[in-house]
Design an enzyme around this catalytic site. Structure first.
Site, PDB file in Angstrom:
ATOM      1  NE  ARG A 563     -13.429   0.792   1.481  1.00  0.00           N
ATOM      2  CZ  ARG A 563     -13.812   1.948   0.934  1.00  0.00           C
ATOM      3  NH1 ARG A 563     -15.048   2.398   1.110  1.00  0.00           N
ATOM      4  NH2 ARG A 563     -12.975   2.644   0.223  1.00  0.00           N
ATOM      5  CB  VAL A 564     -11.713  -4.526  -2.812  1.00  0.00           C
ATOM      6  CG1 VAL A 564     -12.832  -5.542  -2.710  1.00  0.00           C
ATOM      7  CG2 VAL A 564     -12.184  -3.293  -3.574  1.00  0.00           C
ATOM      8  CG  ASP A 565     -10.288   0.730  -0.462  1.00  0.00           C
ATOM      9  OD1 ASP A 565     -10.659   0.085   0.546  1.00  0.00           O
ATOM     10  OD2 ASP A 565     -10.811   1.808  -0.799  1.00  0.00           O
ATOM     11  CG  ASP A 566      -4.261  -0.871   0.996  1.00  0.00           C
ATOM     12  OD1 ASP A 566      -4.501  -2.087   1.152  1.00  0.00           O
ATOM     13  OD2 ASP A 566      -3.421  -0.440   0.196  1.00  0.00           O
ATOM     14  CB  VAL A 567     -10.470   1.718   3.479  1.00  0.00           C
ATOM     15  CG1 VAL A 567     -11.414   2.251   4.541  1.00  0.00           C
ATOM     16  CG2 VAL A 567      -9.909   2.872   2.646  1.00  0.00           C
TER      17      VAL A 567
END
Ligand code: 6R9
Length: 695
Positions: A563-567
């Site tokens: 993941r590149v997001d805050d997941v």
């Protein structure tokens, strides 16, 4: 080996690669053979015997089908959709979509105007075509020796009884029903019963806490909640009904009450005596459902009518209700199942996922049953009573296709191989992996030790949002590279873009997006179409943004990088860092929290929490435990932080944004890579954090 190389080169000369069909140009590299040959040692070829019997047995055959699927998606998917039963065929073009928010609202429709029913297609249709007495479900309980099974016609009887009951208590087309059950046969039964009458099921994983359950109940306002009194996990019994009661109390505070709580008495775990009960609302399944008729009229629904809601984590605190509709999801889950696992009617198929996650929806219930498959449903945990349980089950049912998660592979890999080799496993022919990237060493252990070096591994990349597999090897078609999800499924056009949203060709890495719709795509976030557009379609105009990073190598193979997001992805479970943070700060002694993912040998990623306490509060082991407990209570045990790092302050920019990049480096002990801290409001907090790392 030589033969296969020649085959690839031969394909080159035969295949005309169309321009314009974006992805095919990347695949072109593979067909050229030379590029592949340079990495010869990393390639794993399907045996000729396997390839010969496979649905898709060569790169050429794949490419021909893929080419049509992206050049004429409506035609390609209509031909497949016609194999299902439609009360009325779609009267509009099979597909209409707007993927570009600059041109108006995002909308995706497949087979609109067509009337069908997915339960009918799973059960009645297979029964009519001669599979009435075929086993639909082999059920294996938590404790060895507890087992059951249902044929397709027995399953239909059970489903109809429950559909009739639900209708009788007032559930109508479009109403939500929450299902909070462990992996009993009643779980797929409940899903199918909802689908039969056009009700929208929302399965909540039975490992979620009462507060998470309440949050979902408040969001989708179900008429009925279906649960059971208790479940056994390993040696421990858990009172599920108590959790549901607590969730009802919590929902009531938000003005939401549920009319009926249908409770299955799970006698293997516990008898009904002693269960807390609210007369008028709580109903024992066994006392009512079996009294209903075993036939039930089908509610014919539009292809675009909702089938289910499934909540998943995003980068903000509130879980998102991913909405899937009927027709496209049906066609997509069935087709991906057939090809990704090279499914044949003689297969016995086992997917270890829980129906509380999307994998259980698409590849325990719908995909397999649409294909008339015999499915193993396992209630227990893979290491109980010991680490050989999975292989005992494989031998017991002669499982041919085994689909699981890398975290399970890694945890079993740490145990002695004797747990595996004491079993025969000779029935196995295809293995599958899902949920997170599978590291090459786990891939090789899975391939060599579990699969006896003879079973291709389908490393399937996909998401709750995508409804079905998106990037996967087709076993038999391609040489595999351990750790790579390889190539797109039919109709899927993945692209890799840079931070400006510009597509990058050839060998590259960047953000993984998808360029046009596929039938299984989710249509909205329940009650929040704007968030749907903002999260998925606005980051890169004209594309669906997956939230994942991806590399494409010189042969055109895809390598997902996480993941590149805050997941974060813990044992294949998606957890939003914001969710864990908001649970932590709800603790009266926690002033602030920041959560990052760190590499974890078994879970893939572990949860690492930086916690600032309210003024003057001293750190203590007791407080650490109580913070962890708060997260377990609010989200569920699977989201409990692995590490609490006491933080007198957090590194923030002058505008107050937490610099997670720095926290990630501290958490993974890459202290020399912390980088420039001069833009921080208080640069010294970084040193403080480093000093406190081992407290
Ligand atoms: C099906 C499912 C989705 C996220 C996804 C990605 C990760 C799933 C993967 C994989 C690498 C694979 N993911 N499969 N990463 N290789 N084969 O897991 O859905 O729970 O929504 O998670 O999981 O990061 O974005 P979901």
């Amino acid at each position: 080996r030589m033969a296969t190389d020649n085959k690839l080169r031969h394909v080159t000369s035969m295949l005309e690669v169309p321009s314009g069909a974006g992805k095919i140009s990347a695949l072109h590299a593979v067909i050229l053979g030379e590029a592949l040959a340079s990495e010869e040692n990393d390639l794993v070829f399907p045996s000729d015997d396997f390839a010969r019997q496979a649905h898709v047995s060569s790169p050429q055959q794949y490419l021909e089908m893929y080419k049509r699927s992206v050049e004429d998606p409506a035609g390609f998917w209509s031909d497949i959709a016609s194999q299902f039963y439609w009360k009325k065929k779609w009267d509009q073009p099979a597909c209409s979509e707007n993927f570009d928010f600059r041109k108006g609202n995002i909308s995706i429709q497949w087979f609109k105007g067509g009337l069908t029913n997915i339960c009918y297609n799973c059960l009645d249709r297979n029964i009519e075509s001669g599979n009435a007495d075929k086993i639909a479900i082999y059920w294996e309980g938590n404790d060895p020796g507890f087992e059951d099974s249902l044929t397709y016609s027995q399953l239909l009887d059970r489903v109809c009884q429950l559909s009739n009951y639900l209708e009788d208590v007032g559930v109508k087309k479009g109403d939500a029903v929450v299902i909070y059950l462990p992996m009993l046969m009643e779980l797929p039964i409940a899903m199918l019963a909802c689908a039969r009458i056009g009700a929208v099921h929302s399965v909540v994983f039975a490992g979620f806490s009462s507060e998470s359950l309440a949050q979902r109940i408040v969001d989708c306002k179900p008429k009925v909640v279906i649960t059971c009194n208790a479940v056994k996990r390993g040696a421990k019994a858990i009172h599920l009904k108590d959790i549901v009661d607590a969730a009802f109390a919590e929902s009531a505070k938000n003005g939401i009450s549920v009319d009926v709580c249908l409770t299955y008495e799970n006698q293997n775990a516990m008898k009904r005596e002693g269960t807390k009960w609210q007369e008028g609302r709580d109903v024992w399944w066994q006392d009512f459902v079996p009294k209903y008729p075993t036939t039930c009229e089908v509610e014919w629904v539009d292809a675009e009518d909702p089938l289910f809601l499934l909540y998943t984590s995003g980068s903000t605190g509130k879980p998102k209700g991913v909405l899937h509709t009927t027709g496209g999801y049906m066609v997509y889950s069935a087709t991906t199942f057939k090809y990704a696992f090279d499914y044949k009617p003689s297969d016995i198929y086992w997917c270890t996922a829980d129906c509380g996650w999307i994998t259980g929806h698409s590849y325990v219930t719908y995909g397999p049953m649409l294909n008339g498959a015999s499915v193993v449903v396992f209630e227990g945990t893979p290491t109980y009573p010991d680490a050989g349980r999975c292989w005992d089950i494989v031998d017991k049912f002669k499982v041919t296709i085994f689909y699981t998660a890398p975290t399970l592979v890694r945890s079993l890999m740490r145990e002695s191989d004797e747990h595996v080799t004491r079993s025969s496993r000779k029935s196995l022919r295809v293995l599958g992996s899902v949920g997170e990237p599978i590291n090459p060493s786990a891939w090789r252990w899975f391939f060599n030790v579990v699969g006896g070096s003879r079973c291709p591994i389908s490393d399937t990349w996909w998401q709750t949002e995508t409804g079905g597999v998106m990037i996967t090897p087709l076993p038999g078609a391609w040489p595999q590279k351990p750790g790579s999800a390889t190539f797109p499924f039919f109709g899927v056009q993945p692209v890799i873009v840079d931070e400006k949203g510009v597509e990058i060709e050839g060998e590259c890495s960047g953000y993984l997006c998808v360029k046009s719709s596929w039938p299984g795509a989710f249509r909205t976030l329940y009650g929040d179409h704007e968030r749907y557009e903002t999260t998925y379609f606005k980051p890169f105009a004209g594309y669906y943004f997956t939230g994942d990073g991806c590399c494409r190598d010189k042969d055109g193979y895809h390598w997902l990088t996480g993941r590149v997001d805050d997941v974060i992805n813990v044992s294949g479970h998606r957890i939003g860092t914001a969710e864990v943070e908001s649970a932590l700060v709800s603790h009266p002694k926690c002033a602030e929290a920041a959560v990052v993912g760190v590499e974890h040998e078994v879970k893939g990623q572990g949860i690492y929490a930086f916690v600032t306490l309210v003024d003057g509060e001293p750190y203590s082991e007791e407080l650490r435990k109580s913070l962890v407990l708060t997260v377990r209570k609010q989200i569920g045990a699977f989201a409990a932080p692995d590490k609490i790092h006491w933080a007198p302050g957090l590194p923030k920019t002058r505008s107050g944004k937490i610099m997670r990049r720095i926290l990630r480096k501290i958490a993974s002990k890459q202290l020399d890579e912390v980088g420039d801290t001069s833009t921080l409001a208080e640069p010294h907090v970084v040193e403080q954090l480093i000093e406190l790392a081992d407290c």
